[in-house]
Design an enzyme around this catalytic site. Sequence first.
Site, mmCIF file in Angstrom:
data_model
loop_
_atom_site.group_PDB
_atom_site.id
_atom_site.type_symbol
_atom_site.label_atom_id
_atom_site.label_comp_id
_atom_site.label_asym_id
_atom_site.label_seq_id
_atom_site.Cartn_x
_atom_site.Cartn_y
_atom_site.Cartn_z
ATOM 1 N N ASN A 24 0.879 -1.173 0.000
ATOM 2 C CA ASN A 24 0.000 0.000 0.000
ATOM 3 C C ASN A 24 0.909 1.213 0.000
ATOM 4 O O ASN A 24 1.517 1.528 1.014
ATOM 5 C CB ASN A 24 -0.893 -0.015 1.246
ATOM 6 C CG ASN A 24 -1.674 1.277 1.398
ATOM 7 O OD1 ASN A 24 -1.944 1.957 0.415
ATOM 8 N ND2 ASN A 24 -2.023 1.625 2.629
ATOM 9 N N TRP A 25 0.993 1.860 -1.155
ATOM 10 C CA TRP A 25 1.950 2.976 -1.277
ATOM 11 C C TRP A 25 1.479 4.241 -0.573
ATOM 12 O O TRP A 25 2.250 5.176 -0.411
ATOM 13 C CB TRP A 25 2.179 3.292 -2.752
ATOM 14 C CG TRP A 25 3.043 2.291 -3.458
ATOM 15 C CD1 TRP A 25 3.583 1.133 -2.941
ATOM 16 C CD2 TRP A 25 3.495 2.371 -4.817
ATOM 17 N NE1 TRP A 25 4.325 0.496 -3.899
ATOM 18 C CE2 TRP A 25 4.290 1.235 -5.061
ATOM 19 C CE3 TRP A 25 3.306 3.287 -5.845
ATOM 20 C CZ2 TRP A 25 4.892 0.992 -6.295
ATOM 21 C CZ3 TRP A 25 3.897 3.059 -7.080
ATOM 22 C CH2 TRP A 25 4.693 1.917 -7.295
ATOM 23 N N GLY B 138 2.511 2.289 10.482
ATOM 24 C CA GLY B 138 3.479 3.367 10.275
ATOM 25 C C GLY B 138 4.216 3.787 11.535
ATOM 26 O O GLY B 138 4.854 4.838 11.564
ATOM 27 N N SER C 161 3.395 -2.205 10.163
ATOM 28 C CA SER C 161 4.847 -2.250 10.301
ATOM 29 C C SER C 161 5.447 -3.616 9.963
ATOM 30 O O SER C 161 6.402 -4.067 10.615
ATOM 31 C CB SER C 161 5.268 -1.797 11.707
ATOM 32 O OG SER C 161 4.855 -0.457 11.931
ATOM 33 N N GLY D 170 2.798 -1.232 4.182
ATOM 34 C CA GLY D 170 2.868 0.187 3.829
ATOM 35 C C GLY D 170 4.288 0.606 3.516
ATOM 36 O O GLY D 170 4.803 0.380 2.413
ATOM 37 N N GLY D 171 4.940 1.204 4.494
ATOM 38 C CA GLY D 171 6.271 1.796 4.306
ATOM 39 C C GLY D 171 7.269 0.897 3.589
ATOM 40 O O GLY D 171 7.975 1.352 2.670
HETATM 41 C C1 PEP Z 1 -0.596 0.244 5.733
HETATM 42 O O1 PEP Z 1 -0.408 1.251 5.058
HETATM 43 O O2 PEP Z 1 -1.637 -0.397 5.585
HETATM 44 C C2 PEP Z 1 0.433 -0.168 6.683
HETATM 45 C C3 PEP Z 1 0.245 -1.263 7.364
HETATM 46 O O3 PEP Z 1 1.526 0.655 6.808
HETATM 47 P P1 PEP Z 1 2.929 0.279 7.497
HETATM 48 O O4 PEP Z 1 3.340 -1.077 6.938
HETATM 49 O O5 PEP Z 1 3.849 1.372 7.092
HETATM 50 O O6 PEP Z 1 2.695 0.188 8.972
#
Ligand code: PEP
Length: 247
Positions: A9-10, A172, A212, A233-234
């Site tokens: 998920n960008w 995040g 994360s 995400g990240g």
């Molecule tokens: C997300 O954007 O759904 C997410 C889980 O972000 P991250 O992996 O950065 O925590």
Amino acid sequence: MRKKIIAGNWKMNKTPKEAAEFCRMIKEKAASNEAEVVFCVPFVDLYPVLEELRGSGIGVGAENMHFEDSGAFTGEVSALMLKEMGVEYVVLGHSERRQYFGETDETVNKKVKKALAAGLVPIMCCGETLEQREAGITIEWVRMQVKCGLLGVSAADAAKVVVAYEPIWAIGTGKTATSEQAQEVCHAIREVLTEMYGKETAEQMRVQYGGSVNAKNAAELFAMADIDGGLVGGASLKEEFVSIVHY
Ligand code: PEP
């Protein structure tokens, strides 16, 4: 046997040019025969990403859509528009959309139904805040989100839905749920899906963990019985995503 699904998920990252360059760099390394790999990207990146990933085996998703087919909804994008472009997946009800853009269980439900009707795979997000976890209502909360999100969805359609369990306190923040915490909630999700649709359908449905996820914790999380991959995400913005896919 459920196929794992690992989706990036960008969020609001990468311009169209950056998106194309990144996909060119990563597509061969990130493709997998064992897992379904997907990049969910901003609307303006869809076209270059679809072009770049054509034939790579990596799927493309949007990060949101509207629940109507067309009309006076300035700034919105419909499921039909996405489908016609070649988009296959759509993230719905991400906690950032719930928090900043007024997404509710009711709108998520409308979107899930519309996405399914258009032939898109909804990645429907749910998850608790830290306050809810500390108050001991995580399971109840997530069960309710899943029930509301899938209200009126038939078993045949539900089987296509991916549920992403994303504890908000882990998104995040670099603070991952332990594999036991993630499994406990993903198992509870499978239970509510069983109550709603029966064991056969619930066993087919993929339940992801998100929050994360990184190259170090992916293997342990994805080894849990009810965790069928991740929403990342990240780490999906970097080459690290390759290690997560091949955990
Ligand atoms: C997300 O954007 O759904 C997410 C889980 O972000 P991250 O992996 O950065 O925590």
